[in-house]
Design an enzyme around this catalytic site. Structure first.
Site, PDB file in Angstrom:
ATOM      1  N   HIS A 128      50.230  40.126  42.793  1.00  0.00           N
ATOM      2  CA  HIS A 128      49.365  40.943  42.771  1.00  0.00           C
ATOM      3  C   HIS A 128      49.138  41.812  41.552  1.00  0.00           C
ATOM      4  O   HIS A 128      49.920  42.858  41.515  1.00  0.00           O
ATOM      5  CB  HIS A 128      49.353  41.759  44.129  1.00  0.00           C
ATOM      6  CG  HIS A 128      48.421  42.625  44.416  1.00  0.00           C
ATOM      7  ND1 HIS A 128      47.991  42.892  45.772  1.00  0.00           N
ATOM      8  CD2 HIS A 128      47.282  43.433  43.720  1.00  0.00           C
ATOM      9  CE1 HIS A 128      46.833  43.961  45.730  1.00  0.00           C
ATOM     10  NE2 HIS A 128      46.540  43.996  44.547  1.00  0.00           N
TER      11      HIS A 128
ATOM     12  N   HIS B 246      50.045  44.471  50.013  1.00  0.00           N
ATOM     13  CA  HIS B 246      50.413  45.748  50.249  1.00  0.00           C
ATOM     14  C   HIS B 246      50.578  46.541  51.505  1.00  0.00           C
ATOM     15  O   HIS B 246      49.690  47.363  51.515  1.00  0.00           O
ATOM     16  CB  HIS B 246      49.537  46.580  48.992  1.00  0.00           C
ATOM     17  CG  HIS B 246      48.051  46.567  49.062  1.00  0.00           C
ATOM     18  ND1 HIS B 246      47.048  46.805  50.122  1.00  0.00           N
ATOM     19  CD2 HIS B 246      47.187  46.585  47.990  1.00  0.00           C
ATOM     20  CE1 HIS B 246      45.854  46.424  49.825  1.00  0.00           C
ATOM     21  NE2 HIS B 246      46.115  46.526  48.497  1.00  0.00           N
TER      22      HIS B 246
ATOM     23  N   ASP C  26      50.730  45.260  42.761  1.00  0.00           N
ATOM     24  CA  ASP C  26      49.350  45.956  42.632  1.00  0.00           C
ATOM     25  C   ASP C  26      49.158  46.930  41.749  1.00  0.00           C
ATOM     26  O   ASP C  26      48.710  47.854  41.572  1.00  0.00           O
ATOM     27  CB  ASP C  26      49.070  46.830  44.068  1.00  0.00           C
ATOM     28  CG  ASP C  26      47.721  47.089  44.119  1.00  0.00           C
ATOM     29  OD1 ASP C  26      46.917  46.641  43.516  1.00  0.00           O
ATOM     30  OD2 ASP C  26      47.335  47.880  45.048  1.00  0.00           O
TER      31      ASP C  26
ATOM     32  N   PRO D 133      41.747  55.024  42.592  1.00  0.00           N
ATOM     33  CA  PRO D 133      43.110  54.733  43.400  1.00  0.00           C
ATOM     34  C   PRO D 133      43.846  53.832  42.530  1.00  0.00           C
ATOM     35  O   PRO D 133      43.230  52.836  41.889  1.00  0.00           O
ATOM     36  CB  PRO D 133      42.784  54.090  44.658  1.00  0.00           C
ATOM     37  CG  PRO D 133      41.469  53.470  44.395  1.00  0.00           C
ATOM     38  CD  PRO D 133      40.722  54.372  43.355  1.00  0.00           C
TER      39      PRO D 133
HETATM   40  O1  DOR Z   1      45.163  51.231  44.690  1.00  0.00           O
HETATM   41  C1  DOR Z   1      44.285  50.275  44.430  1.00  0.00           C
HETATM   42  N1  DOR Z   1      43.766  50.160  43.214  1.00  0.00           N
HETATM   43  N2  DOR Z   1      44.086  49.484  45.359  1.00  0.00           N
HETATM   44  C2  DOR Z   1      43.305  48.376  45.376  1.00  0.00           C
HETATM   45  O2  DOR Z   1      42.900  47.962  46.446  1.00  0.00           O
HETATM   46  C3  DOR Z   1      42.627  48.232  44.090  1.00  0.00           C
HETATM   47  C4  DOR Z   1      43.130  48.828  42.898  1.00  0.00           C
HETATM   48  C5  DOR Z   1      42.574  48.638  41.708  1.00  0.00           C
HETATM   49  O3  DOR Z   1      41.737  47.844  41.260  1.00  0.00           O
HETATM   50  O4  DOR Z   1      42.375  49.859  41.053  1.00  0.00           O
HETATM   51 ZN    ZN Z   2      44.137  46.408  47.537  1.00  0.00          ZN
HETATM   52 ZN    ZN Z   3      45.174  45.442  44.078  1.00  0.00          ZN
END
Ligand code: DOR
Ligand code: ZN
Ligand code: ZN
Ligand code: ZN
Length: 391
Positions: A18, A192, A265, A283
């Protein structure tokens, strides 16, 4: 096979299921080249580049580009993740078969960044995926449950009045997709995992013999919602940082194998998208270069995992989950090796601007860790030596 040498720990090259590399579309925050350097420095020999690029990776043109560019850079295998639907959160299944048979051989599909919230689309995706032998990775956020949600649900976030995504938004999708995978005779992978409830649901689903796997991020193993006190958007992430009891449950779940693996992530964002008001910020946080250090601190140091266990959650299980045959396993004599060397006693302090990622903001800024990746080998070639990328 783990071999200890010169006070260092030899592990199979890490596999990240991820990663967000932002190419194409947001090359001001990360490219396949900069992200590959970050991955190699983090001890990775294979990463899976998420599909929420711009344009979205919903066609073989994009997925083949991602694979080819990664091979050109040559620091890590960049496996493209295809979008489940045409466009993120689309209503039509993407051409998975075409992407799976392209040069980039897509092994995993996901609408990460936007959950496949329509259960009928998810059911069809799972049915299709099992006939193709690919994996569907679910971002697990029911978007209708985040609308108007007051808080991340922890007492801290609630008191601060921060909007977020409640536990039920994650757990209802985990439960739903476990059942859909059961009925479709398919496999589903939960991205996650962030709540104690998700760990319980995973236990339940495994007990039913359902083919479901899950990952946890380093930041959810280390940080909790007390970080939100400062309103600093560097701590904003999806799913959100949760309570200390969730952190403990995730660590225990990973130690017991209920959570299969660690995935970063890694989600780079521009300074202007993180240094603004919390609700306006994007985020996501950097993850590749700090993952091993955090796993060592949160899992090895308290005795929840030994180094053999680290090999499992960072390399062997992720390789198995996605069907990578050239990673995460012992090497035969004479076979080019994917390996990572970790010094468990090489204290270092995180400095965002010194990281190889283009984006420099990180919630781990100024934190000191004991363990560090010193060396990475991709098919026998040294990609990192003494913490330096070898181009
Ligand atoms: O925190 C995150 N950032 N969660 C996600 O699902 C997408 C990711 C992003 O692409 O920035
Ligand atoms: Zn995600
Ligand atoms: Zn992600
Ligand atoms: Zn949606």
């Amino acid at each position: 096979e783990v071999v200890e040498a010169g006070g260092q720990v030899l592990l199979p090259g890490f596999v990240d299921l991820h990663t967000h590399l932002r190419e194409p579309g947001r090359e001001d925050t990360e490219t396949i080249e900069s992200g590959s350097a970050a991955a190699a420095l983090g001890g990775y020999t294979a990463v899976f580049a998420m599909a929420n690029t711009s344009p979205v990776a919903d066609s073989v043109v994009i997925t083949d580009h991602v694979w080819r560019r990664g091979q050109e850079v040559g620091l890590v295998d960049v496996h493209p993740v295809g979008a489940v639907t045409v466009g993120l959160a689309g209503k039509q299944l993407a051409e998975m078969a075409t992407m799976a048979s392209g040069v980039g051989k897509v092994k995993m599909f996901s609408d990460d960044g936007h959950c496949v919230d329509d259960p009928l689309i998810m059911r069809r995706a799972l049915e299709y995926s099992s006939s193709l032998g690919v994996l569907i990775a679910q971002h697990a956020e029911e978007p209708r449950l985040t609308v108007g949600a007051v808080a991340h649900e922890g007492p801290t976030a609630a008191r601060l009045g921060l909007a977020g995504w409640p536990r039920a938004a994650e757990e209802s999708i985990v439960a739903r997709d476990a059942l859909l995978a059961r009925d479709a005779g398919a496999r589903v992978h939960i991205c996650h995992a962030s709540t104690a409830g998700t760990v319980e649901l995973m236990k339940w689903a495994r007990g039913q013999g359902i083919s479901i796997t899950a990952e946890v991020t380093p930041h959810h193993l280390l940080l909790d919602d007390s970080r939100l006190e400062t309103y600093d958007a560097v701590n904003k992430v999806n799913p959100p940082l949760r309570e200390r009891s969730d952190v403990e449950a995730l660590r225990k779940g990973l130690a017991e194998g209920v959570i299969d693996c660690v995935a970063t992530d890694h989600a780079p964002h521009a300074e202007q998208d993180k240094c603004c008001e919390f609700s306006a910020a994007r985020p996501g946080m950097l993850g590749l270069e700090t993952a091993l250090a955090i796993v060592a601190q949160t899992m090895v140091e308290p005795g929840l995992l030994d180094w053999r266990g680290v090999a499992k959650v960072m390399s062997e299980r992720p390789a198995e989950i996605v069907g990578l045959t050239d990673q995460g396993r012992p090497i035969a004599v004479g076979e080019p090796a994917n390996l990572t060397l970790v010094d468990p006693q090489r204290e270092w302090t995180v400095r965002g601007p010194e990281l190889a990622s283009i984006a420099a903001n990180t919630p781990f800024e100024a934190m000191t860790f004991a363990a560090r990746v010193t060396t990475t080998l991709l098919r026998g070639r040294v990609t990192v030596r003494d913490g330096q990328v070898q181009r």
